[in-house]
Design a protein around this motif. Sequence first.
Motif, PDB file in Angstrom:
ATOM      1  N   VAL A 141      -3.168 -51.607 -75.387  1.00 44.59           N
ATOM      2  CA  VAL A 141      -1.843 -51.680 -76.009  1.00 44.59           C
ATOM      3  C   VAL A 141      -0.903 -50.747 -75.260  1.00 44.59           C
ATOM      4  CG1 VAL A 141      -0.501 -51.344 -78.117  1.00 44.59           C
ATOM      5  CG2 VAL A 141      -2.851 -52.207 -78.254  1.00 44.59           C
ATOM      6  N   ALA A 142       0.223 -51.264 -74.812  1.00 43.94           N
ATOM      7  CA  ALA A 142       1.229 -50.464 -74.112  1.00 43.94           C
ATOM      8  C   ALA A 142       2.569 -50.635 -74.817  1.00 43.94           C
ATOM      9  CB  ALA A 142       1.338 -50.887 -72.648  1.00 43.94           C
ATOM     10  N   ALA A 143       3.323 -49.559 -74.902  1.00 48.72           N
ATOM     11  CA  ALA A 143       4.617 -49.590 -75.578  1.00 48.72           C
ATOM     12  C   ALA A 143       5.736 -49.672 -74.559  1.00 48.72           C
ATOM     13  CB  ALA A 143       4.794 -48.351 -76.454  1.00 48.72           C
ATOM     14  N   ALA A 144       6.803 -50.379 -74.921  1.00 52.44           N
ATOM     15  CA  ALA A 144       8.007 -50.469 -74.096  1.00 52.44           C
ATOM     16  C   ALA A 144       9.205 -50.564 -75.019  1.00 52.44           C
ATOM     17  CB  ALA A 144       7.949 -51.674 -73.165  1.00 52.44           C
ATOM     18  N   GLY A 145      10.231 -49.767 -74.747  1.00 51.88           N
ATOM     19  CA  GLY A 145      11.430 -49.801 -75.564  1.00 51.88           C
ATOM     20  C   GLY A 145      12.198 -51.105 -75.389  1.00 51.88           C
ATOM     21  N   GLY A 146      12.984 -51.439 -76.404  1.00 55.70           N
ATOM     22  CA  GLY A 146      13.748 -52.675 -76.335  1.00 55.70           C
ATOM     23  C   GLY A 146      14.735 -52.702 -75.186  1.00 55.70           C
ATOM     24  N   LEU A 155       5.031 -55.919 -68.136  1.00 55.91           N
ATOM     25  CA  LEU A 155       3.918 -56.065 -69.069  1.00 55.91           C
ATOM     26  C   LEU A 155       3.669 -57.526 -69.419  1.00 55.91           C
ATOM     27  CD1 LEU A 155       4.606 -53.020 -71.438  1.00 55.91           C
ATOM     28  CD2 LEU A 155       2.832 -53.221 -69.682  1.00 55.91           C
ATOM     29  N   ALA A 156       4.750 -58.306 -69.544  1.00 55.61           N
ATOM     30  CA  ALA A 156       4.576 -59.729 -69.832  1.00 55.61           C
ATOM     31  C   ALA A 156       3.854 -60.431 -68.682  1.00 55.61           C
ATOM     32  CB  ALA A 156       5.930 -60.380 -70.097  1.00 55.61           C
ATOM     33  N   ARG A 157       4.204 -60.080 -67.445  1.00 54.58           N
ATOM     34  CA  ARG A 157       3.515 -60.680 -66.297  1.00 54.58           C
ATOM     35  C   ARG A 157       2.036 -60.314 -66.282  1.00 54.58           C
ATOM     36  NH1 ARG A 157       8.201 -59.041 -63.424  1.00 54.58           N
ATOM     37  NH2 ARG A 157       7.052 -57.282 -62.526  1.00 54.58           N
ATOM     38  N   MET A 158       1.710 -59.142 -66.825  1.00 54.81           N
ATOM     39  CA  MET A 158       0.318 -58.701 -66.864  1.00 54.81           C
ATOM     40  C   MET A 158      -0.430 -59.247 -68.085  1.00 54.81           C
ATOM     41  SD  MET A 158      -0.559 -57.042 -64.240  1.00 54.81           S
ATOM     42  CE  MET A 158       0.240 -56.406 -62.763  1.00 54.81           C
ATOM     43  N   GLY A 159       0.229 -60.105 -68.840  1.00 48.38           N
ATOM     44  CA  GLY A 159      -0.450 -60.760 -69.956  1.00 48.38           C
ATOM     45  C   GLY A 159      -0.282 -60.107 -71.305  1.00 48.38           C
ATOM     46  N   PHE A 160       0.523 -59.035 -71.406  1.00 50.33           N
ATOM     47  CA  PHE A 160       0.737 -58.375 -72.687  1.00 50.33           C
ATOM     48  C   PHE A 160       1.633 -59.235 -73.572  1.00 50.33           C
ATOM     49  CE2 PHE A 160      -0.768 -54.967 -70.133  1.00 50.33           C
ATOM     50  CZ  PHE A 160      -1.267 -53.977 -70.972  1.00 50.33           C
ATOM     51  N   ALA A 161       1.238 -59.371 -74.827  1.00 45.53           N
ATOM     52  CA  ALA A 161       2.014 -60.140 -75.796  1.00 45.53           C
ATOM     53  C   ALA A 161       2.642 -59.187 -76.811  1.00 45.53           C
ATOM     54  CB  ALA A 161       1.113 -61.141 -76.521  1.00 45.53           C
ATOM     55  N   PRO A 162       3.776 -59.572 -77.419  1.00 43.75           N
ATOM     56  CA  PRO A 162       4.388 -58.710 -78.441  1.00 43.75           C
ATOM     57  C   PRO A 162       3.418 -58.478 -79.594  1.00 43.75           C
ATOM     58  CG  PRO A 162       5.901 -60.450 -77.757  1.00 43.75           C
ATOM     59  CD  PRO A 162       4.569 -60.792 -77.161  1.00 43.75           C
ATOM     60  N   LEU A 163       3.379 -57.245 -80.083  1.00 46.01           N
ATOM     61  CA  LEU A 163       2.475 -56.897 -81.179  1.00 46.01           C
ATOM     62  C   LEU A 163       3.235 -56.500 -82.432  1.00 46.01           C
ATOM     63  CD1 LEU A 163      -0.403 -56.304 -82.235  1.00 46.01           C
ATOM     64  CD2 LEU A 163      -0.189 -54.004 -81.273  1.00 46.01           C
ATOM     65  N   THR A 164       4.155 -55.560 -82.294  1.00 50.61           N
ATOM     66  CA  THR A 164       4.878 -55.066 -83.455  1.00 50.61           C
ATOM     67  C   THR A 164       6.154 -54.380 -82.978  1.00 50.61           C
ATOM     68  OG1 THR A 164       4.723 -53.688 -85.449  1.00 50.61           O
ATOM     69  CG2 THR A 164       3.722 -52.830 -83.431  1.00 50.61           C
TER      70      THR A 164
END
Length: 208
Positions: A141-146, A155-164
């Motif tokens: 899980v990695a965090a990124a500000g809006g 992160l999206a290119r690396m496959g991370f999906a929105p969590l919360t």
Amino acid sequence: MPGSGPRSRVVTRTARAGDLPAVLALVRQHRADAHAEDVLTGHAPLNAAASGFRRLLEDPGHRVVLAVLPGPCAADGGATGELAVGLAVLGLDPLSLVLGNPQVTVDTFVVHREHRRRGAGAVLLASAADYARENDAAHVVAAAGGHEAERQRFLARMGFAPLTTRRIVTVESLSRSLASWERGGYPVPGPRRASAARRRPVPRRLTA
């Protein structure tokens, strides 16, 4: 814990106590990018930041990882010829406090502005994946500000999906809001009413 990517000359290693100046420099950039420049610039004394860094190094539930350019690649590096170009603080936390499923969190994930798009972010995430496998964690899980559009895209290119969505407030501000709510300034919102379009009855079709 060395690691590298096939498309990058950047490698990763676990941070050491002597890496404090490089770590603090990257943390300052991370806070500036997140519009929290007051951190480490007066509100958090340097010795407190150094103590926190040393605690992380000794904490079995965390790993501080540096992305470095080794040897002659770092013309302005230190005695070892390394130049620190990225940082990630990896933590081991439960994905659910109730279920206890482990996850690896990537905190203070930053790549030096002058060394982006050269593989540093990818090798840092590779270290996170290795750390997850070592601890039988199924998720990273990695965090990124809006406002961090570049990090969001990466992160999206690396496959991370929105969590919360996480929001932050100072204790003082929350206390003022609660006090205002107690005085009746913030009424509790009632249940949503159906829209007029949804309340409108559907006309019956007449048959001959």
